[in-house]
Design a protein around this motif. Structure first.
Motif, PDB file in Angstrom:
ATOM      1  N   UNK A  22       0.854  -1.184   0.000  1.00 26.50           N
ATOM      2  CA  UNK A  22       0.000   0.000   0.000  1.00 26.50           C
ATOM      3  C   UNK A  22       0.891   1.235   0.000  1.00 26.50           C
ATOM      4  N   UNK A  23       0.699   2.081  -1.005  1.00 30.88           N
ATOM      5  CA  UNK A  23       1.482   3.305  -1.140  1.00 30.88           C
ATOM      6  C   UNK A  23       0.627   4.514  -0.782  1.00 30.88           C
ATOM      7  N   UNK A  24       1.264   5.490  -0.184  1.00 30.87           N
ATOM      8  CA  UNK A  24       0.600   6.756   0.133  1.00 30.87           C
ATOM      9  C   UNK A  24       1.325   7.881  -0.591  1.00 30.87           C
ATOM     10  N   UNK A  25       0.528   8.719  -1.269  1.00 31.31           N
ATOM     11  CA  UNK A  25       1.063   9.878  -2.002  1.00 31.31           C
ATOM     12  C   UNK A  25       2.136   9.470  -3.010  1.00 31.31           C
ATOM     13  N   UNK A  26       1.876   8.392  -3.733  1.00 33.48           N
ATOM     14  CA  UNK A  26       2.747   7.957  -4.825  1.00 33.48           C
ATOM     15  C   UNK A  26       2.228   8.549  -6.136  1.00 33.48           C
ATOM     16  N   UNK A  27       3.153   8.844  -7.021  1.00 30.67           N
ATOM     17  CA  UNK A  27       2.793   9.365  -8.335  1.00 30.67           C
ATOM     18  C   UNK A  27       3.058   8.321  -9.411  1.00 30.67           C
ATOM     19  N   UNK A  28       2.153   8.273 -10.383  1.00 34.31           N
ATOM     20  CA  UNK A  28       2.370   7.451 -11.580  1.00 34.31           C
ATOM     21  C   UNK A  28       2.306   8.374 -12.792  1.00 34.31           C
ATOM     22  N   UNK A  29       3.371   8.358 -13.586  1.00 34.63           N
ATOM     23  CA  UNK A  29       3.393   9.097 -14.848  1.00 34.63           C
ATOM     24  C   UNK A  29       2.892   8.148 -15.932  1.00 34.63           C
ATOM     25  N   UNK A  30       1.617   8.298 -16.289  1.00 33.39           N
ATOM     26  CA  UNK A  30       1.006   7.348 -17.224  1.00 33.39           C
ATOM     27  C   UNK A  30       1.536   7.511 -18.643  1.00 33.39           C
ATOM     28  N   UNK A  31       2.305   8.558 -18.902  1.00 33.80           N
ATOM     29  CA  UNK A  31       2.959   8.693 -20.194  1.00 33.80           C
ATOM     30  C   UNK A  31       4.091   7.680 -20.336  1.00 33.80           C
ATOM     31  N   UNK A  32       4.551   7.170 -19.176  1.00 28.36           N
ATOM     32  CA  UNK A  32       5.644   6.194 -19.168  1.00 28.36           C
ATOM     33  C   UNK A  32       5.143   4.762 -18.926  1.00 28.36           C
ATOM     34  N   UNK A  33       3.822   4.589 -18.865  1.00 28.30           N
ATOM     35  CA  UNK A  33       3.212   3.254 -18.745  1.00 28.30           C
ATOM     36  C   UNK A  33       2.838   2.810 -20.155  1.00 28.30           C
ATOM     37  N   UNK A  34       3.489   1.798 -20.669  1.00 28.26           N
ATOM     38  CA  UNK A  34       3.380   1.439 -22.075  1.00 28.26           C
ATOM     39  C   UNK A  34       2.499   0.199 -22.284  1.00 28.26           C
ATOM     40  N   UNK A  35       1.817   0.216 -23.421  1.00 31.30           N
ATOM     41  CA  UNK A  35       0.998  -0.934 -23.810  1.00 31.30           C
ATOM     42  C   UNK A  35      -0.470  -0.708 -23.507  1.00 31.30           C
ATOM     43  N   UNK A  36      -1.310  -1.055 -24.465  1.00 32.97           N
ATOM     44  CA  UNK A  36      -2.756  -0.924 -24.279  1.00 32.97           C
ATOM     45  C   UNK A  36      -3.416  -2.281 -24.413  1.00 32.97           C
TER      46      UNK A  36
END
Length: 578
Positions: A186-200
């Protein structure tokens, strides 16, 4: 004379009331006298633990006051006999007595035992002779497959990223049938840059392996905390794919979009279309939500797999609102208030290895399994379905298609079906679940109390069958897995297996299974014999039942016409001797 009769009648009523109150008091005293002593308090106990000594002492004081009030009531009866004509028994001042009675019931409710407040070595079911000890098997099973498992995860937090505005905490448990401890985080105040998440994702399933999951460029996941003890946690494979991109000591971006609440990143099993492997995922979600202390979260399907047959289940049972995909975040950087990395299916309590561990096979009727099944049924409005009146037999077929060379197909399907249809005054269904919507699948299963099939994922549905049900599993001669025995027992059902003798016929990498009909009919007879006694059933017979035996059960009256069966007459039910 009439006045005297009324007075005598009123006095009689009050005496009866007094006697009833005395009997109630004796029961309460007997209950408390025979209640076993609570366990000694421990300095390590939490502040929320029940103080049994205190509650029992309070109950003793209440009972003393109840006795005093009862004596006052008796005195009132003697002193006011002459005035009962104007003060009938129902106006006797007993409000204080009722308040004391209510207080005693409240105190009794505090002695109700829960996983958080375990009972002493013995506890009561309501009568002094109804006490029994908790067995080591019961406690062991709960620790592996019940609420004790949730407590084990909850009590083992490991902080592996700390020191800033963000935090990552992982929770682990080592199952006795697995070689390593398994974690979710469980993460708190984590960021995900969805521009760097590849594949659909697409409409069709990708080839097996990492192609079914996202890839992550460095910095796709980042947070304002410093990694500590990172190697102390063995991330599950697909969680590791995401966290391998993690950058610590990264101040939160002011431009990041804020996602409030709890978000659940669900990386589904590679065989997410399979009922068995998917159930591993779903019961794990039940465990994780139990640890967090919530029923639902914002679920994101964090993989590239198609929606699959269980999309609706995930949304209805676990998700706050509609399911989302990575693409729904449109390449933005998002800061999540709380983010759950899934407890992946290999860590599941239904994992195949469990079937080879005989100690695991001793457990039965897991509250965790039953709660999960209840949540699914309630979500689809199928929980309060009335159980079948007569045996309801459903055979699940496995059919080979051009798209999938499925194995364990019935070689002598017609013989098996004809044997099932021999059943006297029974409902019979022959289904291929693969071509049905999920709702239609569990609707049929919910009204089934004898589920039949060759070893295969569809038998996992036994957990949704009628409350009283039997699973008849046909094992091919070479299979040794006990997946569905576990599922059947954990959901409180009866398990009745058989094993074939004849070698299977191969079709490339799959096979056809020949079922010896004599053996199958004997097995099915036993299952139906049990099912006829479910609910209110009273027919002492099996697969083929004589008319005079069925006629004994008057509850079957409406079923004859519905099923087109002629009703017979009862045999001679009189005792013939003497």
């Amino acid at each position: 004379m009439r006045s005297q009769r009324r007075t005598t009648s009123s006095l009689s009523k009050l005496i009866i009331l007094t006697v009833l109150l005395l009997l109630f008091l004796v029961t309460l005293i007997n209950y408390n006298v025979n209640t076993p002593s609570p366990p000694p308090s421990s300095s390590s106990s939490s502040s929320n633990d029940v103080n049994y000594d205190s509650i029992v002492k309070k109950q003793e004081q209440v009972i003393i006051k109840l006795t005093e009030e009862l004596e006052l009531a008796k005195s009132y009866t003697v002193q006011n006999t002459a005035s009962l004509q104007s003060s009938p028994p129902d106006t006797v001042p007993k409000t204080k007595y009722e308040a004391l009675q209510s207080e005693n019931l409240r105190l009794t409710s505090q002695l109700t035992f829960t996983p958080s407040h375990p009972p002493p070595s013995q506890y009561k079911l309501g009568h002094s002779s109804d006490s029994f000890p908790l067995t080591s098997t019961t406690e062991s099973c709960d620790s592996r497959f019940g609420t004790g498992l949730i407590e084990s995860f909850k009590n083992s937090p490991i902080d592996i990223c700390t020191g800033g505005t963000s935090k990552l905490t992982c929770y682990g448990h080592k199952h006795p049938f697995n070689s390593k401890k398994q974690f979710f985080c469980i993460a708190q105040n984590f960021e995900i840059d969805f521009n760097k998440v590849k594949g659909t994702h697409g409409a069709k399933k990708n080839s097996r392996g990492n192609e079914q999951y996202h890839s992550f460029e460095r910095g796709a996941v980042k947070a304002d905390c410093e990694k500590v003890g990172w190697r102390d946690v063995g991330f599950e494979h697909h969680t590791n794919l995401a966290l391998s991109s993690f950058i610590d000591n990264s101040p939160n971006e002011n431009s990041a979009e804020i996602e409030k609440g709890i978000t659940y990143l669900l990386m589904r099993d590679e065989d997410m279309e399979n009922a068995f492997h998917s159930t591993a995922d779903f019961i794990n979600m039940e465990i994780v939500h139990g640890v967090v202390g919530v029923e639902r979260s914002k679920v994101v399907l964090f993989d590239r797999q198609p929606d699959g047959p269980y999309y609706e289940l995930i949304e209805k049972v676990f998700s706050e609102g509609e399911l989302r995909r990575s693409s729904d975040f449109q390449g933005k950087t998002v800061k999540f208030e709380k983010l759950i990395f899934h407890l992946e299916s290999p860590a599941g309590i239904i994992f195949p290895k469990i079937g080879q561990n005989q100690k695991s096979l001793e457990c039965y009727n897991s509250i965790l399994w039953r709660k999960y099944a209840a949540r699914v049924l309630k979500a689809f409005n199928l929980y309060d379905v009335k159980p079948p009146i007569v045996p309801s037999l459903t055979l699940i077929l496995r059919e080979r298609t051009n798209e999938k060379n499925i194995g364990r197909v019935l070689d002598n399907k017609s013989e098996v079906i004809n044997t099932i249809k021999k059943c006297t005054l029974c409902d019979t269904k022959i289904v291929d679940l693969a071509g049905m919507s999920y709702y239609d699948q569990i609707k049929i299963i919910r009204s089934t109390n004898v589920l039949i099939g060759v070893h295969g994922a569809g038998l996992m549905n036994i957990i949704f069958a009628a409350e009283e049900a039997v699973l008849v599993e046909i094992h091919p001669h070479y299979r040794q897995d006990r997946h569905f025995r576990v599922a059947s027992r954990m959901s409180g059902k009866v398990y009745m297996p058989m094993r074939t003798k004849k070698r299977v016929t191969c079709h490339g990498s799959s096979d056809d299974v020949y079922v010896e009909i004599d053996e199958f009919e004997r097995t099915l007879d036993g299952a139906v014999r049990i099912a006829r006694e479910f609910n209110r059933g009273m027919s002492e017979c099996g697969l083929v039942c004589r008319e005079e035996v069925l006629a004994i059960d008057e509850g079957l009256e409406q079923e004859y016409g519905r099923l087109g069966v002629r009703k017979g007459s009862k045999g001679n039910m009189r005792f013939p001797c003497g």
